[in-house]
Write an enzyme that holds these catalytic residues in place. Structure first.
Site, PDB file in Angstrom:
ATOM      1  N   GLU A  93      -0.136 -21.000   8.300  1.00  0.00           N
ATOM      2  CA  GLU A  93      -0.206 -19.729   8.852  1.00  0.00           C
ATOM      3  C   GLU A  93      -0.392 -19.722  10.290  1.00  0.00           C
ATOM      4  O   GLU A  93      -1.319 -20.234  10.784  1.00  0.00           O
ATOM      5  CB  GLU A  93      -1.508 -18.864   8.056  1.00  0.00           C
ATOM      6  CG  GLU A  93      -1.438 -17.498   8.720  1.00  0.00           C
ATOM      7  CD  GLU A  93      -2.733 -16.828   7.944  1.00  0.00           C
ATOM      8  OE1 GLU A  93      -2.698 -16.010   7.462  1.00  0.00           O
ATOM      9  OE2 GLU A  93      -4.048 -17.345   8.645  1.00  0.00           O
ATOM     10  N   LYS A 123      -4.576 -21.873   6.257  1.00  0.00           N
ATOM     11  CA  LYS A 123      -4.714 -20.656   6.952  1.00  0.00           C
ATOM     12  C   LYS A 123      -5.738 -20.850   8.101  1.00  0.00           C
ATOM     13  O   LYS A 123      -6.002 -21.725   8.450  1.00  0.00           O
ATOM     14  CB  LYS A 123      -5.085 -19.508   5.792  1.00  0.00           C
ATOM     15  CG  LYS A 123      -4.087 -19.523   4.581  1.00  0.00           C
ATOM     16  CD  LYS A 123      -4.407 -18.327   3.945  1.00  0.00           C
ATOM     17  CE  LYS A 123      -3.665 -17.183   4.418  1.00  0.00           C
ATOM     18  NZ  LYS A 123      -3.890 -15.528   3.873  1.00  0.00           N
ATOM     19  N   ASP A 178       1.760 -14.377  10.546  1.00  0.00           N
ATOM     20  CA  ASP A 178       0.937 -13.429  10.165  1.00  0.00           C
ATOM     21  C   ASP A 178       0.750 -12.228  11.154  1.00  0.00           C
ATOM     22  O   ASP A 178       0.502 -12.348  12.212  1.00  0.00           O
ATOM     23  CB  ASP A 178      -0.451 -14.111  10.164  1.00  0.00           C
ATOM     24  CG  ASP A 178      -1.653 -13.363   9.626  1.00  0.00           C
ATOM     25  OD1 ASP A 178      -1.310 -12.499   8.659  1.00  0.00           O
ATOM     26  OD2 ASP A 178      -2.657 -13.190  10.280  1.00  0.00           O
ATOM     27  N   LYS A 227      -3.177 -12.050  -4.504  1.00  0.00           N
ATOM     28  CA  LYS A 227      -4.040 -10.825  -4.609  1.00  0.00           C
ATOM     29  C   LYS A 227      -3.613 -10.054  -5.972  1.00  0.00           C
ATOM     30  O   LYS A 227      -3.022  -8.823  -5.616  1.00  0.00           O
ATOM     31  CB  LYS A 227      -3.909 -10.020  -3.287  1.00  0.00           C
ATOM     32  CG  LYS A 227      -4.087 -10.785  -2.068  1.00  0.00           C
ATOM     33  CD  LYS A 227      -3.599  -9.958  -0.748  1.00  0.00           C
ATOM     34  CE  LYS A 227      -4.036 -10.586   0.464  1.00  0.00           C
ATOM     35  NZ  LYS A 227      -3.688 -10.077   1.883  1.00  0.00           N
ATOM     36  N   ARG A 263      -4.182   1.525 -26.869  1.00  0.00           N
ATOM     37  CA  ARG A 263      -4.653   1.636 -25.492  1.00  0.00           C
ATOM     38  C   ARG A 263      -4.471   0.128 -24.675  1.00  0.00           C
ATOM     39  O   ARG A 263      -3.997   0.110 -23.774  1.00  0.00           O
ATOM     40  CB  ARG A 263      -6.096   2.111 -25.336  1.00  0.00           C
ATOM     41  CG  ARG A 263      -6.550   2.021 -23.780  1.00  0.00           C
ATOM     42  CD  ARG A 263      -5.734   2.475 -22.814  1.00  0.00           C
ATOM     43  NE  ARG A 263      -5.201   3.917 -23.381  1.00  0.00           N
ATOM     44  CZ  ARG A 263      -4.258   4.479 -22.505  1.00  0.00           C
ATOM     45  NH1 ARG A 263      -3.660   3.783 -21.688  1.00  0.00           N
ATOM     46  NH2 ARG A 263      -3.764   5.620 -23.087  1.00  0.00           N
TER      47      ARG A 263
END
Length: 282
Positions: A197, A167, A218, A135, A100
């Protein structure tokens, strides 16, 4: 293609095995005689870009170094439904215990590589590169970013120490784009690049004047991104970002941006359908 961060990869595999085995594989130990020998085949149940075969081999060998693991396909191969990817032979108990974890990793990474390859194909003929983001599945970043490379994509920052990415919240805390870039330049070594950004043409111009190396556009429309390409005129690399998985990537690439970053390469993935089928040795 060599897998980086080998120490981290070893930790991931060992943690995954500890998580799955617990205090012991009670089903296998209670149903399979200790001396039973078996043969297994990894079979593709759908077309996929294979990734993780060497990691699957390592999983089996961590459980039992005597297991024979024969690969028929390699990472990056376009595998067709029904094809045999690899074969294993050895102690049935140990192979069942490793099954597995090996499948989980290989299925997940093959899903990432396949999704990436699809996106790369969509921008074929343009200069745009497909890139991942941070992410990623917690603890799986080294493997998932490797899978992106196997699929033909490129890696964005590996972690927060990899480069400066200013950002919206950094800009708010610093007071302006200009302040944020100036503060970064006075702190970081010259070998690191600064990315900013932006959401508007005004922010783009401020970032360019401040000397940003890369500018992330963005959630802009294609028309806005095309205008940003004209304004920038080669003074910085431009990266398209923001729900790119829902966009026509060829149209985005045709705006002239250099990079298209897609979080969905790693955060929203359907694992490839791969099975392992056993048979007893005579």
């Amino acid at each position: 293609m060599q897998l980086l961060y080998n120490t981290q990869v070893d930790k991931i595999i060992k943690l995954a095995l500890e998580e799955d085995i617990g205090s012991g594989d009670i089903t296998t130990l209670s149903t399979i005689p200790e001396s039973t020998s078996a043969h297994g085949r990894f079979i593709a149940k759908e077309d996929t870009v294979l990734c993780g075969i060497d990691i699957a081999k390592k999983v089996f060998h961590l459980i039992d170094p005597t297991v024979e693991f024969t690969t028929h396909k390699n990472d990056g191969d376009r595998v067709k439904k029904g094809e045999i990817i690899a074969e294993v032979e050895g102690n049935a108990r140990n192979m069942l215990t490793a099954e597995r974890t090996a499948l989980n990793i290989m299925q997940r990474l093959s899903g990432v590589a396949t999704r990436t390859a699809q996106c790369v194909e969509m921008v074929k003929g343009t200069k745009a590169k497909i890139a991942d983001t941070r992410k990623t599945t917690p603890g799986m970043r080294a493997l998932e970013k490797y899978a992106v490379r196997i699929g033909g994509g490129t890696n964005h920052r590996y972690n927060l120490a990899d480069g400066v990415l200013i950002k919206d919240n950094h800009i708010a805390a610093a007071g302006s784009i200009t302040n944020a870039v100036k503060n970064a330049r006075s702190t970081i070594p010259h070998t690191l690049k600064i990315e900013v950004e932006v959401e508007t043409f005004e922010q783009l111009k401020e970032a360019l004047d401040a000397g940003a190396d890369i500018i992330m556009l963005d959630n802009m429309t294609n028309e806005q991104m095309a205008e940003c390409v004209k304004i920038t005129n080669g003074r910085a690399l431009l990266e398209a970002s923001g729900n790119m998985a829902q966009r026509n990537l060829y149209d985005v690439a045709n705006t002239g941006v250099d990079i298209i970053s897609i979080g969905a390469l790693t955060h929203t993935i359907v694992a490839a359908d791969i099975s392992l089928k056993f048979s007893l040795n005579n």
